[in-house]
Design a protein around this motif. Structure first.
Motif, PDB file in Angstrom:
ATOM      1  N   PRO A   1     -13.176   6.365 -99.025  1.00  0.00           N
ATOM      2  CA  PRO A   1     -12.726   6.165-100.405  1.00  0.00           C
ATOM      3  C   PRO A   1     -11.299   5.637-100.418  1.00  0.00           C
ATOM      4  CG  PRO A   1     -13.762   8.303-100.134  1.00  0.00           C
ATOM      5  CD  PRO A   1     -13.579   7.741 -98.762  1.00  0.00           C
ATOM      6  N   GLN A   2     -11.026   4.690-101.309  1.00  0.00           N
ATOM      7  CA  GLN A   2      -9.686   4.118-101.415  1.00  0.00           C
ATOM      8  C   GLN A   2      -8.858   4.966-102.361  1.00  0.00           C
ATOM      9  OE1 GLN A   2      -8.389   1.346 -99.851  1.00  0.00           O
ATOM     10  NE2 GLN A   2      -6.465   2.053-100.707  1.00  0.00           N
TER      11      GLN A   2
ATOM     12  N   THR B   1     -14.117  10.531 -95.036  1.00  0.00           N
ATOM     13  CA  THR B   1     -15.113   9.470 -94.898  1.00  0.00           C
ATOM     14  C   THR B   1     -16.086   9.590 -96.064  1.00  0.00           C
ATOM     15  OG1 THR B   1     -16.721  10.744 -93.606  1.00  0.00           O
ATOM     16  CG2 THR B   1     -14.937   9.667 -92.388  1.00  0.00           C
ATOM     17  N   LEU B   2     -16.734   8.495 -96.381  1.00  0.00           N
ATOM     18  CA  LEU B   2     -17.633   8.495 -97.533  1.00  0.00           C
ATOM     19  C   LEU B   2     -18.761   9.510 -97.358  1.00  0.00           C
ATOM     20  CD1 LEU B   2     -18.406   7.267-100.242  1.00  0.00           C
ATOM     21  CD2 LEU B   2     -19.672   5.503 -99.004  1.00  0.00           C
ATOM     22  N   GLU B   3     -19.379   9.541 -96.188  1.00  0.00           N
ATOM     23  CA  GLU B   3     -20.476  10.480 -95.970  1.00  0.00           C
ATOM     24  C   GLU B   3     -20.009  11.926 -96.034  1.00  0.00           C
ATOM     25  OE1 GLU B   3     -23.672   9.972 -95.963  1.00  0.00           O
ATOM     26  OE2 GLU B   3     -23.202   7.877 -96.371  1.00  0.00           O
TER      27      GLU B   3
ATOM     28  N   HIS C   1     -19.619  16.985 -99.016  1.00  0.00           N
ATOM     29  CA  HIS C   1     -18.732  17.994 -99.605  1.00  0.00           C
ATOM     30  C   HIS C   1     -19.093  18.255-101.070  1.00  0.00           C
ATOM     31  CE1 HIS C   1     -14.889  20.041-100.501  1.00  0.00           C
ATOM     32  NE2 HIS C   1     -14.862  19.287-101.585  1.00  0.00           N
ATOM     33  N   CYS C   2     -19.295  17.198-101.842  1.00  0.00           N
ATOM     34  CA  CYS C   2     -19.603  17.344-103.270  1.00  0.00           C
ATOM     35  C   CYS C   2     -21.026  17.861-103.488  1.00  0.00           C
ATOM     36  CB  CYS C   2     -19.410  16.009-103.987  1.00  0.00           C
ATOM     37  SG  CYS C   2     -17.685  15.466-104.052  1.00  0.00           S
TER      38      CYS C   2
ATOM     39  N   LEU D   1     -18.107   8.193-105.017  1.00  0.00           N
ATOM     40  CA  LEU D   1     -19.184   8.610-104.124  1.00  0.00           C
ATOM     41  C   LEU D   1     -20.199   7.512-103.846  1.00  0.00           C
ATOM     42  CD1 LEU D   1     -19.874  12.172-105.609  1.00  0.00           C
ATOM     43  CD2 LEU D   1     -18.431  11.555-103.655  1.00  0.00           C
ATOM     44  N   ALA D   2     -20.381   6.596-104.784  1.00  0.00           N
ATOM     45  CA  ALA D   2     -21.355   5.498-104.624  1.00  0.00           C
ATOM     46  C   ALA D   2     -22.724   6.013-104.209  1.00  0.00           C
ATOM     47  CB  ALA D   2     -20.831   4.476-103.611  1.00  0.00           C
TER      48      ALA D   2
END
Length: 301
Positions: free
Chosen positions: A18-19, A124-126, A131-132, A154-155
């Motif tokens: 995530p940016q 990291t995105l994954e 986590h969420c 999250l995409a």
């Protein structure tokens, strides 16, 4: 750091992350300062009384503070924040933004970030998705998870449940998902939700605040705004809001505030007359004027 909505960047190892974009929640930062409150004993008493009841009996509360710029609204919110932190109440802070008022979910992004504890989450995105999603297991709302894309980076791919939703249904489901997460978070400790510059909240964020105030126990909500539209004020009244209006401060309180800011015991009467004539009891303007007079050599202490 606040997350930039749904943006990603490739890291050196090829993983998508995530940016993050610089941002702030000014109440949290300012709460570290040792500010004093002058002339607001009634308002402080109401805030501290509601906080005491929240801790003792989990009684919900909704307080709405209105006043002109510089009247001390944010100052009172910072006081409530410090008091809540001192008694281990979970604190969630958000604020409106005039530049984002016409958009959607601006304040909800900050709320979601705090509810899902993204300040300490993997990056990291994954890892962020895991986590969420793990926290959503507590709310039994995992089928709605893709709706979080509107407020968190999250995409997540859509699923049959979210794909079939209308725009209105999606907005209401996202609101309910965040309400469920807040309810789950308050099972272990009560929470304080502070909303600054609420006059600049977007519609979706207002709906979250109003719904939370009507359905959640163990949550105290304090809203600060300049002036609210009559229709919105009526909605707040219907969900039990207690209104606090900040008027001009009396001269003794203004003098005490200036003396504390400048580190002196008193302010010359002639200077006080000038400050009162120009600032008309506005706390912030009075302080700024006194400091400007000192810098200009008009006021010597």
């Amino acid at each position: 750091l606040l997350f930039e909505h749904a943006s990603q960047a490739a890291d050196g190892d090829g993983a998508l992350r995530p940016q993050l974009t610089p941002g702030h929640i000014h109440l949290s930062r300012a709460a570290r300062s040792s500010e004093q409150l002058f002339g607001r004993a009634t308002e402080v008493g109401l805030l501290e009384g509601a906080l005491t009841e929240l801790c003792a009996s989990s009684k919900r509360a909704l307080l709405v503070i209105e006043g002109e710029p510089g009247a001390g609204k944010s100052h009172l919110l910072r006081h409530a924040l410090r008091r809540a932190q001192a008694v281990s109440v979970r604190c969630i802070v958000c604020e409106g933004d005039p530049l984002e008022q016409g958009g959607a979910n601006h304040a909800l992004r900050g709320i979601a970030q705090q509810l899902f504890e993204l300040d300490s989450a993997p990056q990291t995105l994954e890892e962020l998705r895991s986590h969420c999603l793990a926290q959503l297991q507590e709310t039994e709302a995992t089928s709605w998870a893709p709706l979080l894309n509107a407020v968190l980076p999250l995409a997540l791919p859509a699923n049959p449940v979210t794909s079939a939703m209308s725009e209105q249904a999606r907005a209401e489901a996202l609101r309910d998902l965040l309400i469920a997460r807040l309810r789950s978070a308050t099972a272990a400790q009560p929470a304080l939700l502070l909303v600054d510059d609420a006059h600049a909240l977007d519609k979706a964020s207002w709906q979250f605040v109003l719904h939370a105030a009507s359905v959640l126990d163990r949550v105290m909500i304090v809203v600060a705004a300049r002036h609210l539209a009559p229709e919105l004020r009526a909605q707040l009244t219907r969900v039990g809001a207690q209104a606090l209006t900040l008027g001009p401060l009396a001269e003794p309180a203004i003098e005490a505030a200036i003396a504390a800011r400048l580190g002196v015991h008193s302010v010359p009467p002639q200077a006080m007359r000038l400050i009162q004539a120009r600032a008309s009891g506005n706390a912030l303007f009075s302080l700024e004027l006194a400091e400007a007079m000192c810098e200009a050599g008009i006021l010597e202490l």
